[in-house]
Design an enzyme around this catalytic site. Structure first.
Site, PDB file in Angstrom:
ATOM      1  N   GLY A   1      35.762  -5.219 -19.983  1.00  0.00           N
ATOM      2  CA  GLY A   1      34.836  -4.100 -19.968  1.00  0.00           C
ATOM      3  C   GLY A   1      35.253  -2.885 -20.765  1.00  0.00           C
ATOM      4  N   SER A   2      36.011  -3.093 -21.852  1.00  0.00           N
ATOM      5  CA  SER A   2      36.374  -1.900 -22.629  1.00  0.00           C
ATOM      6  C   SER A   2      35.141  -1.312 -23.326  1.00  0.00           C
ATOM      7  CB  SER A   2      37.489  -2.200 -23.634  1.00  0.00           C
ATOM      8  OG  SER A   2      37.058  -3.078 -24.635  1.00  0.00           O
ATOM      9  N   ASN A   3      34.230  -2.163 -23.754  1.00  0.00           N
ATOM     10  CA  ASN A   3      32.980  -1.626 -24.324  1.00  0.00           C
ATOM     11  C   ASN A   3      32.170  -0.892 -23.259  1.00  0.00           C
ATOM     12  OD1 ASN A   3      32.331  -2.387 -27.267  1.00  0.00           O
ATOM     13  ND2 ASN A   3      33.203  -4.282 -26.462  1.00  0.00           N
TER      14      ASN A   3
ATOM     15  N   LEU B   1      24.361 -17.615 -21.190  1.00  0.00           N
ATOM     16  CA  LEU B   1      23.098 -17.581 -21.929  1.00  0.00           C
ATOM     17  C   LEU B   1      22.042 -16.910 -21.049  1.00  0.00           C
ATOM     18  CD1 LEU B   1      21.709 -18.618 -24.550  1.00  0.00           C
ATOM     19  CD2 LEU B   1      21.032 -20.638 -23.246  1.00  0.00           C
TER      20      LEU B   1
ATOM     21  N   ASN C   1      22.913  -7.436 -27.727  1.00  0.00           N
ATOM     22  CA  ASN C   1      24.229  -8.046 -27.528  1.00  0.00           C
ATOM     23  C   ASN C   1      25.139  -7.580 -28.661  1.00  0.00           C
ATOM     24  OD1 ASN C   1      26.231  -9.860 -26.490  1.00  0.00           O
ATOM     25  ND2 ASN C   1      25.724 -11.290 -28.139  1.00  0.00           N
TER      26      ASN C   1
ATOM     27  N   HIS D   1      28.354  -8.950 -30.910  1.00  0.00           N
ATOM     28  CA  HIS D   1      29.120 -10.160 -31.217  1.00  0.00           C
ATOM     29  C   HIS D   1      30.281  -9.778 -32.138  1.00  0.00           C
ATOM     30  CE1 HIS D   1      29.750 -14.451 -31.595  1.00  0.00           C
ATOM     31  NE2 HIS D   1      30.035 -14.226 -32.860  1.00  0.00           N
TER      32      HIS D   1
ATOM     33  N   ASP E   1      23.191 -15.821 -30.046  1.00  0.00           N
ATOM     34  CA  ASP E   1      23.517 -15.103 -31.281  1.00  0.00           C
ATOM     35  C   ASP E   1      22.467 -15.207 -32.385  1.00  0.00           C
ATOM     36  OD1 ASP E   1      25.916 -14.449 -30.048  1.00  0.00           O
ATOM     37  OD2 ASP E   1      26.936 -16.209 -30.868  1.00  0.00           O
TER      38      ASP E   1
HETATM   39  C1  GRF Z   1      33.997  -8.073 -27.234  1.00  0.00           C
HETATM   40  O1  GRF Z   1      34.746  -8.509 -28.327  1.00  0.00           O
HETATM   41  C2  GRF Z   1      32.557  -8.475 -27.421  1.00  0.00           C
HETATM   42  O2  GRF Z   1      32.136  -8.453 -28.729  1.00  0.00           O
HETATM   43  C3  GRF Z   1      32.585  -9.879 -26.939  1.00  0.00           C
HETATM   44  O3  GRF Z   1      33.445  -9.859 -25.824  1.00  0.00           O
HETATM   45  C4  GRF Z   1      34.390  -8.801 -25.971  1.00  0.00           C
HETATM   46  C5  GRF Z   1      34.283  -7.942 -24.743  1.00  0.00           C
HETATM   47  O4  GRF Z   1      35.302  -7.033 -24.649  1.00  0.00           O
HETATM   48  N1  GRF Z   1      31.247 -10.393 -26.772  1.00  0.00           N
HETATM   49  P1  GRF Z   1      35.301  -5.970 -23.484  1.00  0.00           P
HETATM   50  O5  GRF Z   1      35.085  -6.721 -22.166  1.00  0.00           O
HETATM   51  O6  GRF Z   1      34.191  -4.995 -23.735  1.00  0.00           O
HETATM   52  O7  GRF Z   1      36.642  -5.335 -23.541  1.00  0.00           O
END
Ligand code: GRF
Length: 192
Positions: free
Chosen positions: A11-13, A88, A103, A105, A146
């Site tokens: 979950g860093s994003n 999915l 999403n 990717h 994707d």
């Molecule tokens: C990211 O590289 C994203 O593109 C992929 O999974 C990873 C998730 O990273 N789909 P995080 O959980 O947000 O750290």
């Protein structure tokens, strides 16, 4: 825009998106819910620490019922961002959020996309092919992995000696810098 983030992992994003929009209410985006398909996902802790409500979905409920729609409705969710969500997305959910689900990717689609191409698999394949660049693709979600329309791509140059782990780091930095910006732009254009 009331945003739900779907995750499967660290979950860093999600952390960056939550923190950015929390710090900037003027952007008009509130993260109202975080949904995980894994009860052990680190993202759940990140959300809880920030008072973002969380839900864990089970496979049967996700694919064999539409009860998630009621949950999304009860939090007034009007946009979904998948951030490292590995399942999915079923058709009922895509239909309920037409052009309202993104999403991210970790590669320059259409290269290195499709079933099985996630996380470390992507970066290992990029390395094995000796690519000189990789990057990110932010795209709408449709019924195939994707393949939805692209909204944004950014590339990063790779060094020949980069390991898959180093490629992953470079790409993740790009994700962090750009996902929230793209969401912000979409929110702004939907309010025009
Ligand atoms: C990211 O590289 C994203 O593109 C992929 O999974 C990873 C998730 O990273 N789909 P995080 O959980 O947000 O750290």
């Amino acid at each position: 825009m009331n945003l739900a983030i779907f995750v499967s992992g660290g979950g860093s994003n999600a952390r960056i998106i939550i923190d950015r929009f929390h710090a900037h209410p003027e952007y008009g985006i509130a993260v109202v819910l975080l949904i995980s398909n894994k009860a052990t996902a680190g993202a759940l802790m990140i959300a809880a620490e920030r008072d973002v409500p969380t839900l864990v979905v089970k496979r049967d409920a996700f694919y064999q019922s539409e009860e998630l729609l009621a949950d999304l409705k009860s939090f007034d969710v009007d946009f979904i961002a998948l951030a490292g969500f590995l399942w999915l997305v079923p058709p009922y959910l895509i239909k309920a959020f037409p052009n309202r689900m993104l999403n991210i990717h970790p590669a320059l689609l259409p290269a290195y996309g499709g079933k099985g191409m996630y996380g470390p698999n992507v970066h290992r394949a990029v390395k094995a092919n000796g690519e000189t660049e990789s990057g990110i693709t932010i795209h709408y979600v449709n019924e195939a992995y994707d393949e939805g329309d692209y909204v944004f791509q950014a590339a990063v140059r790779l060094d020949a000696e980069d390991t898959p782990e180093q490629i992953a780091e470079r790409v993740l930095r790009l994700e962090h810098a750009n996902y929230w910006r793209v969401l912000r732009k979409l929110a702004a254009s939907s309010q025009e």
